[in-house]
Design an enzyme around this catalytic site. Structure first.
Site, PDB file in Angstrom:
ATOM      1  N   SER A 138    -108.304 -26.312 -17.849  1.00 57.46           N
ATOM      2  CA  SER A 138    -108.752 -25.681 -19.082  1.00 57.46           C
ATOM      3  C   SER A 138    -109.478 -26.704 -19.939  1.00 57.46           C
ATOM      4  CB  SER A 138    -107.550 -25.129 -19.857  1.00 57.46           C
ATOM      5  OG  SER A 138    -107.899 -24.762 -21.175  1.00 57.46           O
ATOM      6  N   TYR A 151     -99.114 -25.891 -23.234  1.00 58.97           N
ATOM      7  CA  TYR A 151    -100.164 -25.407 -22.327  1.00 58.97           C
ATOM      8  C   TYR A 151    -101.207 -26.502 -22.105  1.00 58.97           C
ATOM      9  CZ  TYR A 151    -103.977 -22.381 -20.629  1.00 58.97           C
ATOM     10  OH  TYR A 151    -104.984 -21.818 -19.888  1.00 58.97           O
TER      11      TYR A 151
END
Length: 276
Positions: A138, A151
């Site tokens: 990401s 995350y």
């Protein structure tokens, strides 16, 4: 038909990026095995794929499930591509409030699952003479402010794991790369905060509306954008590419907002006013 005669495994394949990627690979000739906890979604995709996609219920937080998915695909004829993609938003709290259990659960889902996918697929790929592995990281792995702390840390771990695995497995002719998606319209974070039904649809509409102003490319990213990148990295077109990551973010990480948004003054332009 870059994938004619090849077999791919996609985790998190019942929706979003995983679904789009499974369908893209199948359209290029691959037989695709998808793993997901969404049995209804996974079975529907398999049933409507004309036999190109098969489904195996898989909870990637359970190492035995990961192994079973990979073994099933191997038994069907071998694995040429593994796309470690399954994930969710994970713990939302900041580091001074997150619980140890929620932290561990996020790491298991987003980082350990990738490691174990590689762990069980790599020996089988090596025995076949090589293969390709693609991991979903990401843009949140690259800096603060894009996603919650746990995350983001897990996705940063995926990036480094990608490099380490590429080094470890190069002797087996196995390439390992990662993709860093930006603003992609999936349900990952709306689902994480418990939105369903009408609330979920409204939130998705908000995302679609915000996305064009969040990065230089004036549209939201789509799962198909990531699928195209996976199809490239897993194919022979990328046969000399390993140990790196591909940004698919509409330019979000190009630089400060004023570098691409003329409505945002930069420090330099602000100081220039004093020259008048």
């Amino acid at each position: 038909m870059r994938y004619a005669g090849r077999r791919a495994v996609v985790t998190g394949g019942a929706s979003g990026i995983g679904k789009a990627t499974a369908e893209r690979l199948a359209s290029e000739g691959a037989e695709v095995w998808i793993g997901d906890i969404d049995v209804g979604g996974g079975e529907h995709i398999a049933q409507t794929s004309n036999g190109r996609i098969r489904f195996c219920r898989t909870d990637v937080c359970k190492v035995g499930d990961i192994e079973a998915l990979i073994v099933a695909a191997e038994a069907a004829g071998g694995i040429d591509l593994l796309f470690n993609n399954a994930g969710a938003g994970g713990a939302r709290e900041k580091i001074d409030a997150v619980s140890a259990d929620d932290w561990d659960q996020t790491m298991h889902l987003l980082l350990r699952s990738v490691a174990m996918g590689i762990r069980y697929a790599a020996p089988l790929m090596a025995a076949r003479g090589g293969g390709a592995i693609v991991n979903t990281s990401s843009i949140s792995a690259l800096g603060a402010g894009y996603a919650p702390t746990a995350y983001s840390v897990a996705k940063a771990g995926v990036l480094h794991l990608t490099k380490m695995a590429a080094a470890d497995l190069s002797r087996h002719n196995i390439r390992v790369n990662a993709i860093c998606p930006g603003f992609i319209t999936t349900n990952i974070f709306t689902s994480a905060i418990g939105l369903e039904g009408e609330g979920l649809q409204q939130a998705k509409a908000v995302v679609e509306g915000i996305a064009p102003t969040a990065q230089p490319m004036q549209r939201a990213g789509r799962p198909e954008d990531i699928a195209a990148a996976v199809a490239y990295l897993g194919s022979d077109d990328a046969s000399f590419v390993t140990g790196t990551h591909l940004l698919v973010d509409g330019g979000m990480t190009i630089g400060p907002r004023h570098s691409w948004d003329p409505a945002m003054p930069s420090l330099l332009s602000s100081l220039e006013a004093f020259r008048q």
